[in-house]
Scaffold this motif. Structure first.
Motif, PDB file in Angstrom:
ATOM      1  N   GLU A  70      -6.494 -55.904  35.103  1.00 25.20           N
ATOM      2  CA  GLU A  70      -7.711 -55.270  34.613  1.00 25.20           C
ATOM      3  C   GLU A  70      -8.824 -56.293  34.446  1.00 25.20           C
ATOM      4  O   GLU A  70      -9.996 -56.013  34.741  1.00 25.20           O
ATOM      5  N   GLN A  71      -8.477 -57.483  33.984  1.00 20.21           N
ATOM      6  CA  GLN A  71      -9.486 -58.529  33.828  1.00 20.21           C
ATOM      7  C   GLN A  71     -10.056 -58.956  35.177  1.00 20.21           C
ATOM      8  O   GLN A  71     -11.257 -59.218  35.300  1.00 20.21           O
ATOM      9  N   VAL A  88     -12.913 -56.578  37.263  1.00 19.44           N
ATOM     10  CA  VAL A  88     -14.367 -56.585  37.036  1.00 19.44           C
ATOM     11  C   VAL A  88     -15.087 -57.385  38.113  1.00 19.44           C
ATOM     12  O   VAL A  88     -16.317 -57.299  38.228  1.00 19.44           O
ATOM     13  N   LYS A 120     -17.274 -55.400  40.315  1.00 19.66           N
ATOM     14  CA  LYS A 120     -18.565 -54.973  39.777  1.00 19.66           C
ATOM     15  C   LYS A 120     -19.612 -56.089  39.851  1.00 19.66           C
ATOM     16  O   LYS A 120     -20.727 -55.916  39.353  1.00 19.66           O
ATOM     17  N   GLU A 179     -19.217 -59.160  38.452  1.00 22.14           N
ATOM     18  CA  GLU A 179     -19.171 -60.034  37.292  1.00 22.14           C
ATOM     19  C   GLU A 179     -18.474 -61.354  37.628  1.00 22.14           C
ATOM     20  O   GLU A 179     -17.792 -61.478  38.649  1.00 22.14           O
TER      21      GLU A 179
END
Length: 284
Positions: free
Chosen positions: A238-239, A242, A245, A247
């Motif tokens: 999950e980390q 991103v 997106k 990031e």
């Protein structure tokens, strides 16, 4: 019958014979009536109709609705198009597990004749993540909801929406592709030390170019992500997600015998997706 000239004895015998014949006729008539009544009762004919009473028949005919002409729609053999809001059940066709439940591939989709292949960690069109892959089942997760989908069977779990797709979510055969996720660039597997997970070992996905642009190499082991120890597979993935997106994520990796910090710039991925909208990295 009593005839003239009969003596008393003959007259008594003739009278007894007459009474006997009368009794036999009466018995036969009664027995026949019983048989007819039983037959009519078995035929479910109302007693009122046994003696020709047609009032019940007339009343039934009076209240019977008149037949109405039915209009058949044209092209009855043509099936109506499915509503885009109707969910279609996902079918797990087969799995190819890896060394751990967090590795491998699974073939699934609403049409078992044309399944799509997803790698562990991929995100389906309905937003569910393919978390675990086993020999006979897969585990899907979306937020706090989880559901299990079995090979050639139905979904189990409280989140039935995770095991179905709306027709609008199903890509057309000419443009069918797996939903975009970071697994198109980074594939990962748990790394163990002394029987305990201590990080993620990473490999390039379909887009090896983007994997290299991030500064990663096949076989790197990520021990920490943004300062947090990467000892939980789901949380670590999950980390890393991103990055899709745009990031920036800072990771601590071991490459061979060297341990170093590396800043992964997700804007590289976002720029590639914007530049090539028809590629597998296009936004869903």
């Amino acid at each position: 019958m009593i005839m003239p000239g009969m003596n008393r004895y003959q007259r008594e015998v003739a009278e007894m014979d007459r009474r006997h014949r009368w009794l036999m006729r009466t018995f036969c008539v009664a027995a026949s009536s019983v048989v007819v009544a039983v037959f009519l009762w078995a035929a479910d004919i109302s007693p009122k109709r046994w003696f020709g009473d047609s009032s019940e028949t007339a009343q039934s005919a009076a209240v019977a609705p008149a037949p109405t002409a039915s209009v058949q729609p044209a092209n009855t053999n043509q099936q109506s198009a499915p509503d885009a809001s109707d969910p279609q059940r996902l079918i797990l066709v087969s799995t190819s597990p890896g060394r751990t439940p967090y590795e491998g591939t699974a073939r699934l989709g609403p049409d078992p004749a044309e399944p799509q292949t997803y790698v562990a960690g991929a995100v389906l069109a309905n937003g569910a993540e393919l978390v675990e892959i086993h020999a006979d089942r897969v585990l899907l997760k979306r937020g706090t909801e989880t559901a299990t989908l079995y090979v050639a069977g139905g979904g189990a779990g409280a989140a039935a929406a995770l095991t179905s797709l709306r027709a609008a979510d199903v890509p057309a055969p000419s443009a069918k592709r797996a939903a975009y996720s970071i697994t198109n660039i980074i594939r990962s597997a748990p790394h163990y030390e002394n029987g305990l997970m201590d990080g993620l070992e990473i490999f390039p996905g379909k887009d090896r170019g983007a994997f290299a642009q991030l500064g990663l190499q096949s076989g790197d082991v990520i021990f920490a992500i943004d300062g947090a120890v990467a000892n939980d597979v789901l949380r670590a993935r999950e980390q890393l997600s991103v990055l899709a997106k745009g990031e920036v994520v800072t990771v601590t990796i071991r490459r061979g015998d060297v341990v170093t910090d590396l800043a992964l710039d997700g804007s590289v991925i976002a720029n590639d997706r914007a530049a090539t909208p028809g590629s597998p990295l296009s936004a869903s």
